[in-house]
Design a protein around this motif. Structure first.
Motif, PDB file in Angstrom:
ATOM      1  N   ARG A  65       0.826  -1.215   0.000  1.00 19.45           N
ATOM      2  CA  ARG A  65       0.000   0.000   0.000  1.00 19.45           C
ATOM      3  C   ARG A  65       0.861   1.267   0.000  1.00 19.45           C
ATOM      4  O   ARG A  65       0.579   2.236  -0.709  1.00 19.45           O
ATOM      5  CB  ARG A  65      -0.931  -0.002   1.217  1.00 19.45           C
ATOM      6  N   GLU A  66       1.908   1.245   0.792  1.00 23.23           N
ATOM      7  CA  GLU A  66       2.757   2.434   0.860  1.00 23.23           C
ATOM      8  C   GLU A  66       3.549   2.630  -0.428  1.00 23.23           C
ATOM      9  O   GLU A  66       3.740   3.769  -0.888  1.00 23.23           O
ATOM     10  CB  GLU A  66       3.689   2.338   2.070  1.00 23.23           C
ATOM     11  N   LEU A  67       4.018   1.548  -1.028  1.00 25.00           N
ATOM     12  CA  LEU A  67       4.716   1.677  -2.306  1.00 25.00           C
ATOM     13  C   LEU A  67       3.779   2.203  -3.385  1.00 25.00           C
ATOM     14  O   LEU A  67       4.186   3.004  -4.238  1.00 25.00           O
ATOM     15  CB  LEU A  67       5.311   0.332  -2.728  1.00 25.00           C
ATOM     16  N   ASP A  68       2.522   1.764  -3.363  1.00 25.12           N
ATOM     17  CA  ASP A  68       1.540   2.298  -4.314  1.00 25.12           C
ATOM     18  C   ASP A  68       1.401   3.809  -4.148  1.00 25.12           C
ATOM     19  O   ASP A  68       1.360   4.554  -5.133  1.00 25.12           O
ATOM     20  CB  ASP A  68       0.180   1.636  -4.101  1.00 25.12           C
ATOM     21  N   LEU A  69       1.304   4.249  -2.907  1.00 20.94           N
ATOM     22  CA  LEU A  69       1.124   5.673  -2.634  1.00 20.94           C
ATOM     23  C   LEU A  69       2.331   6.473  -3.098  1.00 20.94           C
ATOM     24  O   LEU A  69       2.196   7.530  -3.728  1.00 20.94           O
ATOM     25  CB  LEU A  69       0.892   5.875  -1.135  1.00 20.94           C
ATOM     26  N   MET A  70       3.535   5.962  -2.818  1.00 14.47           N
ATOM     27  CA  MET A  70       4.747   6.680  -3.227  1.00 14.47           C
ATOM     28  C   MET A  70       4.903   6.684  -4.744  1.00 14.47           C
ATOM     29  O   MET A  70       5.260   7.707  -5.335  1.00 14.47           O
ATOM     30  CB  MET A  70       5.966   6.054  -2.546  1.00 14.47           C
ATOM     31  N   ALA A  71       4.639   5.543  -5.375  1.00 13.99           N
ATOM     32  CA  ALA A  71       4.764   5.479  -6.828  1.00 13.99           C
ATOM     33  C   ALA A  71       3.793   6.436  -7.501  1.00 13.99           C
ATOM     34  O   ALA A  71       4.118   7.071  -8.514  1.00 13.99           O
ATOM     35  CB  ALA A  71       4.532   4.047  -7.318  1.00 13.99           C
TER      36      ALA A  71
END
Length: 622
Positions: A126-132
């Protein structure tokens, strides 16, 4: 435009995710369950042919090695898919590459939690999705941590709880991080060691080398920490920062400590990722290996020349070791730069980065830590000193002929707040000033603010981290909440999403003095959604996360106030479905459907990269 605009790989089938039951976690390589084939029958002729071919290949290889040995060998390295440095710039597949990244030192631990819980789309994803989605294309992460579970002032558990013994659950967490980053086209900087206590690092290797426990380490000041730990540590009295650095500096002259660290480096480079099947040393997702976080060669005045020479040997030897395993991956030292105390830090910054196996320079900017900034006073003087410091290192990179990465910088929240909802006006002003300066300097290849806290929250803002607390951006030896960037800091991500395009934007007028948060607007009845889509949500629920027009392509509630003026040109796509009439019209290879594009193309500056011409952000904008 930020070069991070790389379309994430779609999760087209949940059955392919490695954390499902039928995953790599349940199947060892070379499993005995696999059927064995009968051995081949070798004839004399077959053996002769094989021997002839092997001898021929061996002779050809020796001849090739002799031909390329020496000054021409490096020119034969195939960097396809790998980020590499050349002529003071970074390149990826022949094109110049600049990045906006974040420090996410605890990624391995977040990943390990998701592996243990077998969470298919857990906190890490979820956090990688947000950062990407915000254009973040690089993460600087811990690749190692050292020490037993009772180690103070550091993260636990660790990858290496005792010398040469590695915790496979943490290693799997690191595997998962690299797998998930690869799905999103992100690149990792892998930090191998640490000057400071919060991951073990130099202090732990030195304690192991001298057969001592953590009680022999002269930890720097941490007011109130030992009282929180209780009676087990009640007798411990912290030393000074100077004592700690002097003690840790012995690492560079201790052969056993150096060997232990080198063994860890070799173990990581030789590891095969359980999810991707790739050796770490062959994985393009790993952009660079970093020798250490902020190494310093601190010693008594009379021994500084000797200690600096030992430091330089360590840089050269470790960088050469890494290149022997991974010639296509970059190496950097992890230096903070000269700091305001260059004689004391004693690292010979320019000479160390001139080593042929070091690919780029790094610099960290810490105005409050270096006493340039008082949160109760003006920010202006700190900004001036920070810009001058960055400029010094830009000039050094130009002189050395290698790229520079602004690898760490941060400022605490307004009014000295450690709380996640504290104001960020000054922080954003500081970020923007350094981003503009970095973007305007071609020597600067990347920027990475400190540090990502994501969905984590401090147990006590301004308190100390303890085992079991959330991993956030502030490491365990520092007050929790000091510099963290959370998933709720949408405005911070929006600023970072501007990337290097910020250099071409007008400088905003000076902000008025901070007078506290604005009062909320008077409540209004939420309008009903009018999209008639499956799974519509009401206005208030939508509003919480749909805080910027770049999100309106996702928003299921077309009555959301943020999207009201935008909806006339928003292409409505039911979530989770691709529709034929929105097929891309760019005729480019690997065109992506509208919704997959929308997930990462969050700013108009990205439209030149976007392969989906049906993307709502790019409609009418070329």
């Amino acid at each position: 435009a930020p070069s991070a605009c790389i379309a994430p790989m779609p999760r087209d089938a949940s059955s392919r995710h490695p954390l499902r039951v039928e995953s790599a976690l349940d199947t060892d390589e070379g499993s005995d369950d696999e059927a064995e084939l009968p051995p081949p029958r070798w004839t004399c002729c077959t053996r002769a042919v094989v021997i002839f071919l092997v001898l021929g290949l061996t002779l050809a290889t020796l001849a090739a090695v002799r031909f390329v040995s020496g000054k021409k060998a490096a020119s034969f390295i195939d960097y396809s898919g790998f980020v590499h440095a050349d002529g003071g710039r970074l390149y990826l597949d022949g094109l110049p590459w600049r990045f906006v990244g974040l420090n996410m030192w605890g990624a391995m631990h977040v990943g390990a939690h998701d592996v243990r819980e077998r969470v298919e789309h857990g906190r890490l994803a979820r956090e990688l999705d947000l950062m990407a989605a915000a254009g973040i294309s690089s993460l600087r992460i811990l690749a190692s941590s050292e020490g037993p579970l009772d180690s103070p002032l550091q993260v636990v558990p660790t990858l290496q709880p005792s010398p040469g013994k590695f915790d496979e659950s943490l290693a799997l967490g690191l595997d998962l991080v690299l797998y998930e980053m690869e799905l999103r086209g992100m690149r990792a900087v892998m930090v191998l060691n640490n000057m400071w206590s919060w991951s073990g690092g130099f202090a732990r290797y030195l304690a192991w080398a001298t057969n001592q426990t953590w009680r022999s380490i002269p930890y720097p000041p941490a007011a109130g920490y030992w009282k929180e730990r209780g009676a087990r540590a009640s007798h411990v009295v912290n030393s000074s920062w100077d004592d700690f650095q002097m003690w840790v500096g012995q690492f560079f002259e201790n052969p056993t400590a150096l060997a232990l660290a080198a063994d860890t480096t070799a173990w990581l480079l030789s590891r095969r990722n359980r999810f991707t099947g790739k050796l770490y040393s062959d994985d393009p997702t790993i952009m660079a290996w970093e020798l250490c976080n902020e190494p310093r060669a601190v010693s008594a005045f009379e021994s500084r020349p000797r200690m600096q020479a030992a430091y330089m040997r360590w840089v050269s030897t470790t960088a050469k070791l890494i290149k022997s395993y991974a010639p296509r991956q970059m190496v950097t030292i992890g230096s903070e730069g000269w700091t305001p105390y260059s004689d004391y830090v004693n690292v010979n910054y320019t000479a160390a980065h001139s080593d042929p196996n070091i690919d780029y320079l790094t610099v960290h900017v810490w105005p409050q830590n270096w006493d340039w900034y008082d949160p109760d006073a003006s920010l202006d003087a700190a900004l001036e000193l920070s810009r001058a410091y960055l400029e010094e290192h830009i000039l050094a990179a130009r002189a050395v002929g290698k790229p520079l990465v602004l690898e760490e910088f941060g400022l605490m929240r307004d009014r000295s707040s450690y709380q996640p909802d504290g104001g960020k006006q000054r922080r954003h002003r500081f970020y923007e000033a350094l981003l503009r300066q970095a973007a305007a300097a071609p020597e600067v290849a990347g920027v990475s603010p400190w540090a990502w806290g994501g969905e984590g929250r401090p147990r006590l803002g301004g308190g100390w981290w303890a085992a079991g607390d959330d991993i956030i951006g502030d490491p365990p030896h520092e007050r929790q909440g000091w510099y963290s960037i959370y998933d709720s800091d949408v405005d911070t991500l929006r600023l970072l999403s501007l990337g290097f395009s910020i250099a071409s934007m007008p400088t905003p007028p000076a902000s008025p003095p901070f007078a506290g948060p604005r009062p909320p607007p008077p409540p209004q009845p939420p309008p009903h959604c009018a999209s008639s889509e499956m799974g519509d949500v009401d206005h208030e629920q939508c509003q919480l996360w749909c805080s910027d027009v770049s999100h309106c392509g996702w928003c299921k509630c077309r009555a959301c106030r943020v999207c009201e003026k935008y909806k006339s040109r928003t292409v409505v796509v039911p979530l989770g479905h691709y529709v034929g009439e929105l097929a891309c019209a760019s005729n480019e290879p690997d065109d992506l459907p509208y919704q997959a594009c929308e997930g990462w193309c969050t700013h108009k500056s990205s439209c030149s990269y976007c392969k989906c011409r049906a993307c709502a952000l790019c409609i009418g904008g070329g």
